[in-house]
Scaffold this motif. Structure first.
Motif, PDB file in Angstrom:
ATOM      1  N   MET A   1       0.807  -1.201   0.000  1.00 36.58           N
ATOM      2  CA  MET A   1       0.000   0.000   0.000  1.00 36.58           C
ATOM      3  C   MET A   1       0.855   1.273   0.000  1.00 36.58           C
ATOM      4  SD  MET A   1      -3.213  -0.331  -0.288  1.00 36.58           S
ATOM      5  CE  MET A   1      -4.077  -1.828  -0.643  1.00 36.58           C
ATOM      6  N   ASN A   2       2.164   1.161   0.273  1.00 36.27           N
ATOM      7  CA  ASN A   2       3.016   2.346   0.231  1.00 36.27           C
ATOM      8  C   ASN A   2       3.025   2.993  -1.146  1.00 36.27           C
ATOM      9  OD1 ASN A   2       3.691   2.274   2.910  1.00 36.27           O
ATOM     10  ND2 ASN A   2       5.622   1.201   2.602  1.00 36.27           N
ATOM     11  N   ALA A   3       2.991   2.166  -2.197  1.00 35.85           N
ATOM     12  CA  ALA A   3       2.960   2.699  -3.553  1.00 35.85           C
ATOM     13  C   ALA A   3       1.676   3.488  -3.787  1.00 35.85           C
ATOM     14  CB  ALA A   3       3.080   1.567  -4.571  1.00 35.85           C
ATOM     15  N   LEU A 110     -21.786   4.525 -16.824  1.00 42.15           N
ATOM     16  CA  LEU A 110     -21.644   5.744 -16.032  1.00 42.15           C
ATOM     17  C   LEU A 110     -21.962   5.471 -14.560  1.00 42.15           C
ATOM     18  CD1 LEU A 110     -21.035   8.768 -15.957  1.00 42.15           C
ATOM     19  CD2 LEU A 110     -23.434   9.175 -16.498  1.00 42.15           C
ATOM     20  N   ASN A 111     -23.026   4.724 -14.319  1.00 42.87           N
ATOM     21  CA  ASN A 111     -23.376   4.361 -12.939  1.00 42.87           C
ATOM     22  C   ASN A 111     -22.265   3.527 -12.295  1.00 42.87           C
ATOM     23  OD1 ASN A 111     -25.834   5.677 -13.095  1.00 42.87           O
ATOM     24  ND2 ASN A 111     -26.936   3.841 -13.740  1.00 42.87           N
ATOM     25  N   LEU A 112     -21.735   2.574 -13.039  1.00 42.27           N
ATOM     26  CA  LEU A 112     -20.673   1.711 -12.518  1.00 42.27           C
ATOM     27  C   LEU A 112     -19.400   2.515 -12.223  1.00 42.27           C
ATOM     28  CD1 LEU A 112     -19.738  -1.091 -11.725  1.00 42.27           C
ATOM     29  CD2 LEU A 112     -19.210  -1.534 -14.119  1.00 42.27           C
ATOM     30  N   LEU A 113     -19.044   3.430 -13.119  1.00 42.60           N
ATOM     31  CA  LEU A 113     -17.857   4.254 -12.893  1.00 42.60           C
ATOM     32  C   LEU A 113     -18.030   5.120 -11.641  1.00 42.60           C
ATOM     33  CD1 LEU A 113     -16.991   5.385 -16.541  1.00 42.60           C
ATOM     34  CD2 LEU A 113     -15.820   3.639 -15.173  1.00 42.60           C
ATOM     35  N   ASN A 114     -19.223   5.641 -11.434  1.00 42.68           N
ATOM     36  CA  ASN A 114     -19.490   6.443 -10.232  1.00 42.68           C
ATOM     37  C   ASN A 114     -19.399   5.595  -8.967  1.00 42.68           C
ATOM     38  OD1 ASN A 114     -20.250   9.432 -10.509  1.00 42.68           O
ATOM     39  ND2 ASN A 114     -21.238   8.497 -12.286  1.00 42.68           N
ATOM     40  N   GLU A 115     -19.905   4.366  -9.025  1.00 41.83           N
ATOM     41  CA  GLU A 115     -19.794   3.463  -7.876  1.00 41.83           C
ATOM     42  C   GLU A 115     -18.335   3.166  -7.561  1.00 41.83           C
ATOM     43  OE1 GLU A 115     -22.054  -0.177  -8.308  1.00 41.83           O
ATOM     44  OE2 GLU A 115     -23.792   0.947  -9.057  1.00 41.83           O
ATOM     45  N   ARG A 116     -17.572   2.888  -8.607  1.00 39.11           N
ATOM     46  CA  ARG A 116     -16.160   2.567  -8.416  1.00 39.11           C
ATOM     47  C   ARG A 116     -15.388   3.785  -7.892  1.00 39.11           C
ATOM     48  NH1 ARG A 116     -15.129  -2.400 -12.448  1.00 39.11           N
ATOM     49  NH2 ARG A 116     -12.943  -1.794 -12.432  1.00 39.11           N
ATOM     50  N   PHE A 117     -15.741   4.973  -8.352  1.00 36.17           N
ATOM     51  CA  PHE A 117     -15.142   6.213  -7.864  1.00 36.17           C
ATOM     52  C   PHE A 117     -15.357   6.340  -6.355  1.00 36.17           C
ATOM     53  CE2 PHE A 117     -15.817  10.724  -6.791  1.00 36.17           C
ATOM     54  CZ  PHE A 117     -14.591  11.268  -7.147  1.00 36.17           C
ATOM     55  N   LYS A 118     -16.586   6.107  -5.912  1.00 35.41           N
ATOM     56  CA  LYS A 118     -16.910   6.189  -4.474  1.00 35.41           C
ATOM     57  C   LYS A 118     -16.134   5.141  -3.675  1.00 35.41           C
ATOM     58  CE  LYS A 118     -21.468   8.079  -5.284  1.00 35.41           C
ATOM     59  NZ  LYS A 118     -22.853   7.754  -5.537  1.00 35.41           N
ATOM     60  N   GLU A 119     -16.042   3.923  -4.206  1.00 36.58           N
ATOM     61  CA  GLU A 119     -15.279   2.866  -3.535  1.00 36.58           C
ATOM     62  C   GLU A 119     -13.815   3.263  -3.390  1.00 36.58           C
ATOM     63  OE1 GLU A 119     -15.703  -1.125  -5.196  1.00 36.58           O
ATOM     64  OE2 GLU A 119     -17.725  -0.610  -5.848  1.00 36.58           O
ATOM     65  N   MET A 120     -13.261   3.868  -4.424  1.00 40.36           N
ATOM     66  CA  MET A 120     -11.855   4.279  -4.388  1.00 40.36           C
ATOM     67  C   MET A 120     -11.634   5.380  -3.348  1.00 40.36           C
ATOM     68  SD  MET A 120     -10.032   2.470  -6.591  1.00 40.36           S
ATOM     69  CE  MET A 120      -8.681   3.349  -7.356  1.00 40.36           C
ATOM     70  N   LYS A 121     -12.548   6.339  -3.270  1.00 39.38           N
ATOM     71  CA  LYS A 121     -12.421   7.426  -2.283  1.00 39.38           C
ATOM     72  C   LYS A 121     -12.516   6.867  -0.868  1.00 39.38           C
ATOM     73  CE  LYS A 121     -12.039  11.200  -4.832  1.00 39.38           C
ATOM     74  NZ  LYS A 121     -10.963  12.162  -4.755  1.00 39.38           N
ATOM     75  N   GLU A 122     -13.423   5.922  -0.641  1.00 44.33           N
ATOM     76  CA  GLU A 122     -13.556   5.310   0.687  1.00 44.33           C
ATOM     77  C   GLU A 122     -12.294   4.538   1.056  1.00 44.33           C
ATOM     78  OE1 GLU A 122     -15.938   5.671   3.056  1.00 44.33           O
ATOM     79  OE2 GLU A 122     -16.703   7.210   1.690  1.00 44.33           O
ATOM     80  N   LYS A 123     -11.766   3.796   0.093  1.00 45.46           N
ATOM     81  CA  LYS A 123     -10.547   3.026   0.338  1.00 45.46           C
ATOM     82  C   LYS A 123      -9.377   3.963   0.635  1.00 45.46           C
ATOM     83  CE  LYS A 123      -8.502  -0.969   0.563  1.00 45.46           C
ATOM     84  NZ  LYS A 123      -8.859  -1.943   1.559  1.00 45.46           N
ATOM     85  N   ALA A 124      -9.325   5.104  -0.033  1.00 43.48           N
ATOM     86  CA  ALA A 124      -8.265   6.079   0.208  1.00 43.48           C
ATOM     87  C   ALA A 124      -8.303   6.561   1.650  1.00 43.48           C
ATOM     88  CB  ALA A 124      -8.406   7.256  -0.743  1.00 43.48           C
ATOM     89  N   LYS A 125      -9.497   6.810   2.175  1.00 40.56           N
ATOM     90  CA  LYS A 125      -9.636   7.247   3.560  1.00 40.56           C
ATOM     91  C   LYS A 125      -9.104   6.182   4.512  1.00 40.56           C
ATOM     92  CE  LYS A 125     -13.612  10.164   2.597  1.00 40.56           C
ATOM     93  NZ  LYS A 125     -15.053  10.286   2.708  1.00 40.56           N
ATOM     94  N   GLU A 126      -9.433   4.903   4.220  1.00 42.08           N
ATOM     95  CA  GLU A 126      -8.926   3.794   5.038  1.00 42.08           C
ATOM     96  C   GLU A 126      -7.399   3.735   5.016  1.00 42.08           C
ATOM     97  OE1 GLU A 126     -10.526  -0.038   3.993  1.00 42.08           O
ATOM     98  OE2 GLU A 126     -12.557   0.771   3.816  1.00 42.08           O
ATOM     99  N   ILE A 127      -6.830   3.862   3.816  1.00 47.29           N
ATOM    100  CA  ILE A 127      -5.383   3.775   3.662  1.00 47.29           C
ATOM    101  C   ILE A 127      -4.690   4.904   4.417  1.00 47.29           C
ATOM    102  CG2 ILE A 127      -3.494   3.986   1.974  1.00 47.29           C
ATOM    103  CD1 ILE A 127      -5.383   2.561  -0.046  1.00 47.29           C
ATOM    104  N   ILE A 128      -5.225   6.088   4.285  1.00 44.97           N
ATOM    105  CA  ILE A 128      -4.602   7.253   4.941  1.00 44.97           C
ATOM    106  C   ILE A 128      -4.704   7.150   6.459  1.00 44.97           C
ATOM    107  CG2 ILE A 128      -4.852   9.744   5.275  1.00 44.97           C
ATOM    108  CD1 ILE A 128      -5.546   9.856   2.230  1.00 44.97           C
ATOM    109  N   LEU A 129      -5.809   6.611   6.959  1.00 43.61           N
ATOM    110  CA  LEU A 129      -5.991   6.501   8.405  1.00 43.61           C
ATOM    111  C   LEU A 129      -5.217   5.346   9.030  1.00 43.61           C
ATOM    112  CD1 LEU A 129      -9.786   7.339   8.717  1.00 43.61           C
ATOM    113  CD2 LEU A 129      -7.839   8.802   9.313  1.00 43.61           C
ATOM    114  N   SER A 130      -4.788   4.388   8.222  1.00 43.02           N
ATOM    115  CA  SER A 130      -4.098   3.227   8.797  1.00 43.02           C
ATOM    116  C   SER A 130      -2.619   3.451   8.982  1.00 43.02           C
ATOM    117  CB  SER A 130      -4.320   1.997   7.926  1.00 43.02           C
ATOM    118  OG  SER A 130      -3.806   2.188   6.628  1.00 43.02           O
TER     119      SER A 130
END
Length: 130
Positions: A1-3, A110-130
């Motif tokens: 996850m460092n990368a 378009l709906n799928l890309l938006n869902e994946r965008f949200k998943e990526m933002k949520e995962k980013a928050k997890e990565i930054i907080l860990s």
């Protein structure tokens, strides 16, 4: 996850399949104008960024030929209101327009890309907080 952390800090987009590897949906297959493409989607993972875009890399593949793949890349607005060509490769503007319109024609992507965008933002928050 460092990368991934490094990419977030640098503002570089991260491919969805790098964060959520699954061979069933690493790429979107697309058959358009008699050409076969694999489409990879990448996103900005900076939780403070408000870009609302996906970077889509369209890679034309030649399954039975030993040819090097051709590709182009766009920054696609997740509100469905357009895109900007980032790299054109050997494709002209009209070809890119036709391919992108075909890829996004039914709204499902378009709906799928938006869902994946949200998943990526949520995962980013997890990565930054860990």
């Amino acid at each position: 996850m460092n990368a991934v952390l490094s990419k977030i800090a640098q503002g570089v987009t991260v491919c969805y399949s790098e964060i959520f590897p699954n061979q069933d949906n690493d790429f979107f297959p697309l058959d358009c104008m008699g050409k076969l493409f694999l489409v990879a989607d990448s996103y900005c993972m900076n939780p403070d960024c408000t870009c609302q875009e996906a970077v889509l890399h369209f890679l034309q593949v030649y399954p039975r030929e030993e040819r090097k793949a051709d590709s182009f890349m766009i920054r696609f607005k997740l509100n469905g209101r357009g895109y900007k060509i980032h790299e054109r490769g050997k494709f002209n503007k009209r070809e890119i327009q036709t391919i992108v319109m075909h890829f996004t024609a039914d709204g499902t992507i378009l709906n799928l890309l938006n869902e994946r965008f949200k998943e990526m933002k949520e995962k980013a928050k997890e990565i930054i907080l860990s």
